[in-house]
Design a protein around this motif. Structure first.
Motif, PDB file in Angstrom:
ATOM      1  N   THR A 196       0.922  -1.272  -0.085  1.00  0.00           N
ATOM      2  CA  THR A 196       0.046   0.214   0.222  1.00  0.00           C
ATOM      3  C   THR A 196       0.719   1.248   0.225  1.00  0.00           C
ATOM      4  O   THR A 196       0.217   2.412  -0.235  1.00  0.00           O
ATOM      5  CB  THR A 196      -0.943  -0.032   1.426  1.00  0.00           C
ATOM      6  OG1 THR A 196       0.007   0.057   2.470  1.00  0.00           O
ATOM      7  CG2 THR A 196      -1.981  -0.935   1.231  1.00  0.00           C
ATOM      8  N   ILE A 221       2.152   2.137   2.510  1.00  0.00           N
ATOM      9  CA  ILE A 221       1.995   2.417   3.986  1.00  0.00           C
ATOM     10  C   ILE A 221       2.810   1.565   4.843  1.00  0.00           C
ATOM     11  O   ILE A 221       2.400   0.237   4.706  1.00  0.00           O
ATOM     12  CB  ILE A 221       0.722   2.524   4.568  1.00  0.00           C
ATOM     13  CG1 ILE A 221      -0.105   3.635   3.786  1.00  0.00           C
ATOM     14  CG2 ILE A 221       0.484   2.789   6.101  1.00  0.00           C
ATOM     15  CD1 ILE A 221       0.066   4.876   3.909  1.00  0.00           C
ATOM     16  N   VAL A 254      -1.902   2.761   9.036  1.00  0.00           N
ATOM     17  CA  VAL A 254      -2.956   3.358   9.142  1.00  0.00           C
ATOM     18  C   VAL A 254      -3.563   3.442  10.884  1.00  0.00           C
ATOM     19  O   VAL A 254      -4.127   4.445  11.059  1.00  0.00           O
ATOM     20  CB  VAL A 254      -4.235   2.525   8.593  1.00  0.00           C
ATOM     21  CG1 VAL A 254      -5.533   2.828   8.524  1.00  0.00           C
ATOM     22  CG2 VAL A 254      -3.716   2.656   6.936  1.00  0.00           C
ATOM     23  N   THR A 257      -6.450   7.087   8.887  1.00  0.00           N
ATOM     24  CA  THR A 257      -6.804   6.493   7.594  1.00  0.00           C
ATOM     25  C   THR A 257      -5.652   6.424   6.593  1.00  0.00           C
ATOM     26  O   THR A 257      -4.667   6.957   6.730  1.00  0.00           O
ATOM     27  CB  THR A 257      -7.800   7.312   6.859  1.00  0.00           C
ATOM     28  OG1 THR A 257      -7.273   8.731   6.469  1.00  0.00           O
ATOM     29  CG2 THR A 257      -9.128   7.594   7.979  1.00  0.00           C
ATOM     30  N   LEU A 258      -5.956   5.605   5.439  1.00  0.00           N
ATOM     31  CA  LEU A 258      -5.121   5.394   4.244  1.00  0.00           C
ATOM     32  C   LEU A 258      -4.660   6.792   3.966  1.00  0.00           C
ATOM     33  O   LEU A 258      -3.362   7.302   3.532  1.00  0.00           O
ATOM     34  CB  LEU A 258      -5.482   4.448   3.334  1.00  0.00           C
ATOM     35  CG  LEU A 258      -4.686   4.344   2.228  1.00  0.00           C
ATOM     36  CD1 LEU A 258      -3.465   3.497   2.723  1.00  0.00           C
ATOM     37  CD2 LEU A 258      -5.101   3.479   1.135  1.00  0.00           C
ATOM     38  N   GLU A 259      -5.706   7.777   3.594  1.00  0.00           N
ATOM     39  CA  GLU A 259      -5.612   9.157   3.149  1.00  0.00           C
ATOM     40  C   GLU A 259      -4.715  10.166   4.050  1.00  0.00           C
ATOM     41  O   GLU A 259      -3.839  10.951   3.609  1.00  0.00           O
ATOM     42  CB  GLU A 259      -6.875   9.758   2.880  1.00  0.00           C
ATOM     43  CG  GLU A 259      -7.567   9.044   1.597  1.00  0.00           C
ATOM     44  CD  GLU A 259      -8.250   7.942   2.239  1.00  0.00           C
ATOM     45  OE1 GLU A 259      -8.671   7.796   3.349  1.00  0.00           O
ATOM     46  OE2 GLU A 259      -8.348   6.873   1.382  1.00  0.00           O
ATOM     47  N   PRO A 285      -2.531   8.988   7.129  1.00  0.00           N
ATOM     48  CA  PRO A 285      -1.997   7.981   7.981  1.00  0.00           C
ATOM     49  C   PRO A 285      -1.441   8.685   9.240  1.00  0.00           C
ATOM     50  O   PRO A 285      -1.295   9.812   9.157  1.00  0.00           O
ATOM     51  CB  PRO A 285      -1.038   7.319   7.257  1.00  0.00           C
ATOM     52  CG  PRO A 285      -0.731   8.196   6.099  1.00  0.00           C
ATOM     53  CD  PRO A 285      -1.698   9.128   5.836  1.00  0.00           C
ATOM     54  N   ARG A 295       0.114  13.560  -0.119  1.00  0.00           N
ATOM     55  CA  ARG A 295      -1.001  13.767   1.155  1.00  0.00           C
ATOM     56  C   ARG A 295      -1.176  14.896   1.604  1.00  0.00           C
ATOM     57  O   ARG A 295      -0.159  15.771   1.554  1.00  0.00           O
ATOM     58  CB  ARG A 295      -0.625  12.444   1.969  1.00  0.00           C
ATOM     59  CG  ARG A 295      -0.864  11.184   1.869  1.00  0.00           C
ATOM     60  CD  ARG A 295      -0.505  10.124   2.840  1.00  0.00           C
ATOM     61  NE  ARG A 295      -1.116   8.805   2.569  1.00  0.00           N
ATOM     62  CZ  ARG A 295      -0.519   8.048   1.719  1.00  0.00           C
ATOM     63  NH1 ARG A 295       0.577   8.379   1.060  1.00  0.00           N
ATOM     64  NH2 ARG A 295      -1.255   6.753   1.531  1.00  0.00           N
TER      65      ARG A 295
END
Length: 159
Positions: free
Chosen positions: A52, A54, A75, A79-81, A83, A115
């Motif tokens: 990912t 991440i 995460v 969130t992934l957006e 982190p 990001r």
């Protein structure tokens, strides 16, 4: 986020099976027992398989070549957006600026992904981590109550 990051003194790189012993020792420093070697190998295999962008990356000192901890994005509670940045170092590595140096490299890499914001969560009593995050421009956002105690949420805008 790239799988290799470098600073003047540090290399953040992908996990390798031999890191299991070091990761096990790092977890043991938490004072909650020593995890099984097999458990650490499974954790490393899981982290190595994540695609990912991440990830937590092992931190290796360039000159000494030794594993001193890890740093990266997770995460976690975020969130992934947006982190969380996370890091943990052996006590013997504390006080040398390594956490700040590694986290700054991760912060730069996260910014390059486009990001807009990162989070960090820190136990309310963890003064050294607050110093690292404040040096990097993180600001306190709010506090939550968890089973482990009060957790302070910090955030930093990117870009």
């Amino acid at each position: 986020m790239p799988s290799h990051l470098g600073t003047e003194r540090l290399l953040l790189r992908p996990w390798a099976e031999p890191d299991a012993d070091d990761l096990r020792a790092l977890h043991a420093e938490r004072g909650k027992g020593t995890p099984a070697l097999g458990e650490m190998r499974e954790l490393i295999a899981k982290m190595a398989a994540a695609a990912t962008g991440i990830a937590l990356l092992p931190i290796q000192r360039r000159a000494e070549g030794d594993f001193i901890g890890y740093c990266g994005l997770i995460v976690g509670r975020a969130t992934l957006e947006e982190p969380e940045i996370a890091y943990e170092l052996f006590r013997r590595a504390h006080g040398n600026g390594y956490a700040t140096e590694a986290a700054a490299a991760v912060l730069e890499a996260a910014t390059a992904t486009g990001r807009k914001r990162l989070w960090a969560t820190v136990g309310a009593e963890n003064t050294p981590s607050f110093r690292v995050l404040e040096k990097l421009g993180f600001e306190r956002d709010h506090v939550s109550a968890e089973d482990s105690g009060a957790v302070v949420w910090l955030t930093r805008s990117l870009g």
